[in-house]
Scaffold this motif. Structure first.
Motif, PDB file in Angstrom:
ATOM      1  N   MET A   1      25.910  17.268  21.320  1.00 51.99           N
ATOM      2  CA  MET A   1      23.839  17.424  21.198  1.00 51.99           C
ATOM      3  C   MET A   1      24.007  19.207  21.184  1.00 51.99           C
ATOM      4  N   ASP A   2      23.112  19.761  20.716  1.00 52.94           N
ATOM      5  CA  ASP A   2      22.663  21.209  20.883  1.00 52.94           C
ATOM      6  C   ASP A   2      21.704  20.835  21.855  1.00 52.94           C
ATOM      7  N   LYS A   3      22.084  21.811  23.690  1.00 53.00           N
ATOM      8  CA  LYS A   3      20.505  21.471  24.689  1.00 53.00           C
ATOM      9  C   LYS A   3      19.329  21.692  24.157  1.00 53.00           C
ATOM     10  N   ARG A   4      19.210  22.442  22.878  1.00 55.70           N
ATOM     11  CA  ARG A   4      17.501  21.996  22.978  1.00 55.70           C
ATOM     12  C   ARG A   4      16.976  20.900  22.178  1.00 55.70           C
ATOM     13  N   GLU A   9      15.470  25.308  27.181  1.00 48.07           N
ATOM     14  CA  GLU A   9      14.179  26.522  26.516  1.00 48.07           C
ATOM     15  C   GLU A   9      15.056  27.515  26.861  1.00 48.07           C
ATOM     16  N   ARG A  10      14.931  28.258  26.078  1.00 47.14           N
ATOM     17  CA  ARG A  10      15.775  29.665  26.068  1.00 47.14           C
ATOM     18  C   ARG A  10      14.788  30.829  25.672  1.00 47.14           C
ATOM     19  N   HIS A  11      14.353  31.916  26.993  1.00 46.95           N
ATOM     20  CA  HIS A  11      12.813  32.981  26.252  1.00 46.95           C
ATOM     21  C   HIS A  11      13.694  34.182  26.361  1.00 46.95           C
ATOM     22  N   SER A  12      13.441  34.723  26.222  1.00 48.28           N
ATOM     23  CA  SER A  12      13.711  35.977  26.353  1.00 48.28           C
ATOM     24  C   SER A  12      12.861  37.405  26.830  1.00 48.28           C
ATOM     25  N   VAL A  22      17.864  37.024  29.359  1.00 50.12           N
ATOM     26  CA  VAL A  22      17.200  35.530  28.191  1.00 50.12           C
ATOM     27  C   VAL A  22      17.149  34.167  29.453  1.00 50.12           C
ATOM     28  N   LEU A  23      16.414  34.237  29.278  1.00 55.87           N
ATOM     29  CA  LEU A  23      15.773  32.679  30.548  1.00 55.87           C
ATOM     30  C   LEU A  23      16.265  31.431  30.083  1.00 55.87           C
ATOM     31  N   VAL A  24      17.444  30.661  30.462  1.00 58.49           N
ATOM     32  CA  VAL A  24      17.522  29.262  30.396  1.00 58.49           C
ATOM     33  C   VAL A  24      16.816  28.320  31.178  1.00 58.49           C
ATOM     34  N   VAL A  57       7.415  38.957  35.128  1.00 51.55           N
ATOM     35  CA  VAL A  57       7.289  37.932  33.728  1.00 51.55           C
ATOM     36  C   VAL A  57       7.417  36.654  34.185  1.00 51.55           C
ATOM     37  N   PHE A  58       7.767  35.800  35.065  1.00 51.42           N
ATOM     38  CA  PHE A  58       8.235  34.190  35.669  1.00 51.42           C
ATOM     39  C   PHE A  58       6.259  33.580  35.287  1.00 51.42           C
ATOM     40  N   ASP A  59       5.511  34.462  35.149  1.00 48.67           N
ATOM     41  CA  ASP A  59       3.824  34.080  35.477  1.00 48.67           C
ATOM     42  C   ASP A  59       3.545  32.427  34.725  1.00 48.67           C
ATOM     43  N   PRO A  60       4.164  33.485  33.490  1.00 49.50           N
ATOM     44  CA  PRO A  60       3.092  31.958  32.129  1.00 49.50           C
ATOM     45  C   PRO A  60       4.550  30.714  32.236  1.00 49.50           C
ATOM     46  N   PHE A  61       5.281  30.305  33.189  1.00 50.49           N
ATOM     47  CA  PHE A  61       6.342  29.146  33.182  1.00 50.49           C
ATOM     48  C   PHE A  61       6.039  27.931  34.162  1.00 50.49           C
ATOM     49  N   ARG A  62       5.054  26.977  34.448  1.00 48.91           N
ATOM     50  CA  ARG A  62       5.127  26.239  35.109  1.00 48.91           C
ATOM     51  C   ARG A  62       6.098  25.171  34.684  1.00 48.91           C
ATOM     52  N   THR A  63       5.770  24.346  36.096  1.00 46.63           N
ATOM     53  CA  THR A  63       6.012  22.729  35.346  1.00 46.63           C
ATOM     54  C   THR A  63       5.717  21.792  34.986  1.00 46.63           C
ATOM     55  N   LEU A  64       6.598  20.747  34.421  1.00 52.31           N
ATOM     56  CA  LEU A  64       5.863  19.279  34.033  1.00 52.31           C
ATOM     57  C   LEU A  64       4.479  19.241  35.392  1.00 52.31           C
TER      58      LEU A  64
END
Length: 397
Positions: A1-4, A9-12, A22-24, A57-64
């Protein structure tokens, strides 16, 4: 199964330059490691030791749960921007392995760090840290590991302090005296962390900690009788300690509210159980009291006898296999030359392993020292100096 399809999530990201990485992101994983590539150690984002990093560059990322991501950061390198970034967002847990070519001062007084681990395990310059203010980090925890002489600090003492000085198995009979730690000596909660079979850490250093209220000891610790100089302790914890000789009776600390002793010397452990039961009949502990897993001397050799416990699992497995082969050859040896051949073969095995680091080289030297001290080896004339001479002659790391 595709990881997506699994939520990956993959982020440039522009970590060290435009679209440099590329952040996975894996669902449910709150940790991130950044640093140079190293054999046997997986790094999420590979950077050179001296790369400048744009931490924002990590500022936009949040946990659930809408908490800043990553929650746990491990960084190996020389960029001090992590502490500037921590002024703008809270960091729950940061580990920094500073790769410094010269002395450095880091101003972290406004950094919102809950816990900071500094691994001073690589050769390099001195690090001076201006500690976070209580207004920025009211419960700041600091953990120092490795060559503590390379560290100094100023500012407000942390809420919790852990010291894990570099120790060696070959010097098991020579206690380590910790250097003066300046403002850190004002802490109330201290942990001293060590390998159970390494040279012990001396408790003479506790004379510099006048405010000590809670103490945790782990591993080989010497001069336990100096604990009697701290009757004000309210919490005491003992873990993984094969030698408790000199430990004062529990009555030494009349205000002791919590006491834990797990994986400790069997003889003293039984004495502590008697004292604990007597104490409980007079005045129960306010928080917790537990003594468990009393150990006989052979248990320590069996569980901690190998020096590769801190290595990554795959690397440790290969090292232990090579050690087993050398150990078996030495046990069957009938001449000194056969012992030399076994130790040389063990050493040469690691010439084929890429990227042996300084700490790993020291571990391998400790392993050779241990092999040379086997009964069969010493009976045939092997000495510590001779075993290490064979090691130095064969290695190219």
């Amino acid at each position: 199964m595709d990881k997506r399809q699994l939520g990956w999530e993959r982020h440039s990201i522009d970590l060290t330059g435009p679209q440099s990485h590329v952040l996975v992101r894996e669902p449910g994983v709150g940790s991130l490691s950044i640093g140079p590539a190293s054999p046997g150690r997986q790094v999420d984002l590979v950077v050179a030791a001296d790369d400048r990093i744009d931490w924002h560059v990590f500022d936009p990322f949040r946990t659930l749960s809408d908490y800043p991501w990553p929650r746990f950061i491990t960084y190996t390198g020389s960029d001090g921007g992590l502490f500037d970034w921590a002024r703008t967002r809270s960091i729950e847990d940061a580990t920094w392995v500073p790769l410094l070519t010269g002395d450095r001062t880091i101003d972290a007084r406004d950094s919102r760090l809950h816990k900071l681990r500094l691994h001073l395990t690589e050769p390099g310059g001195r690090l001076h840290l201006i500690l976070p203010d209580r207004s920025a980090s009211p419960h700041f925890t600091l953990e120092l590991e490795g060559d503590l002489s390379r560290f100094s600090c100023e500012g407000v003492a942390p809420k919790y302090l852990t010291l894990a000085p570099a120790t060696r198995r070959r010097d098991a009979n020579r206690p380590v005296d910790l250097p003066a730690r300046g403002v850190l000596e004002q802490v109330e909660r201290l942990t001293l962390w060590n390998d159970p079979l390494a040279q012990p850490v001396s408790l003479c250093c506790l004379a510099h900690f006048p405010n000590l209220r809670s103490l945790t000891l782990r591993g080989a610790i010497a001069d336990l009788d100096r604990l009697a100089d701290h009757p004000q302790l309210t919490g005491l914890e003992l873990r993984d300690m094969p030698d408790l000789s000199g430990l004062p009776p529990l009555a030494t600390w009349p205000d002791l509210d919590g006491f834990i002793a797990i994986d400790i010397d069997d003889g003293v452990g039984k004495r502590l159980r008697r004292e604990l039961n007597a104490r409980a009949r007079q005045r129960p502990f306010a928080t917790h009291a537990r003594i468990a897993k009393l150990r006989q001397p052979d248990w320590w050799a069996r569980e901690y006898g190998r020096p590769f416990a801190a290595w990554p699992p795959r690397r440790a497995k290969a090292a232990n296999a090579a050690f087993d082969t050398a150990q078996a050859a030495i046990a069957a040896a009938t001449a000194l030359a056969e012992v030399q051949a076994a130790i040389t073969a063990f050493t040469l095995h690691f010439n084929k392993v890429k990227g042996i680091e300084t700490t790993e080289r020291e571990t391998l030297a400790d392993a050779v020292w241990q092999l040379g001290r086997a009964d069969a080896a010493t009976a045939l004339g092997t000495t510590d100096a001779l075993a290490l001479q064979w090691f130095d002659a064969a290695r190219d790391y």
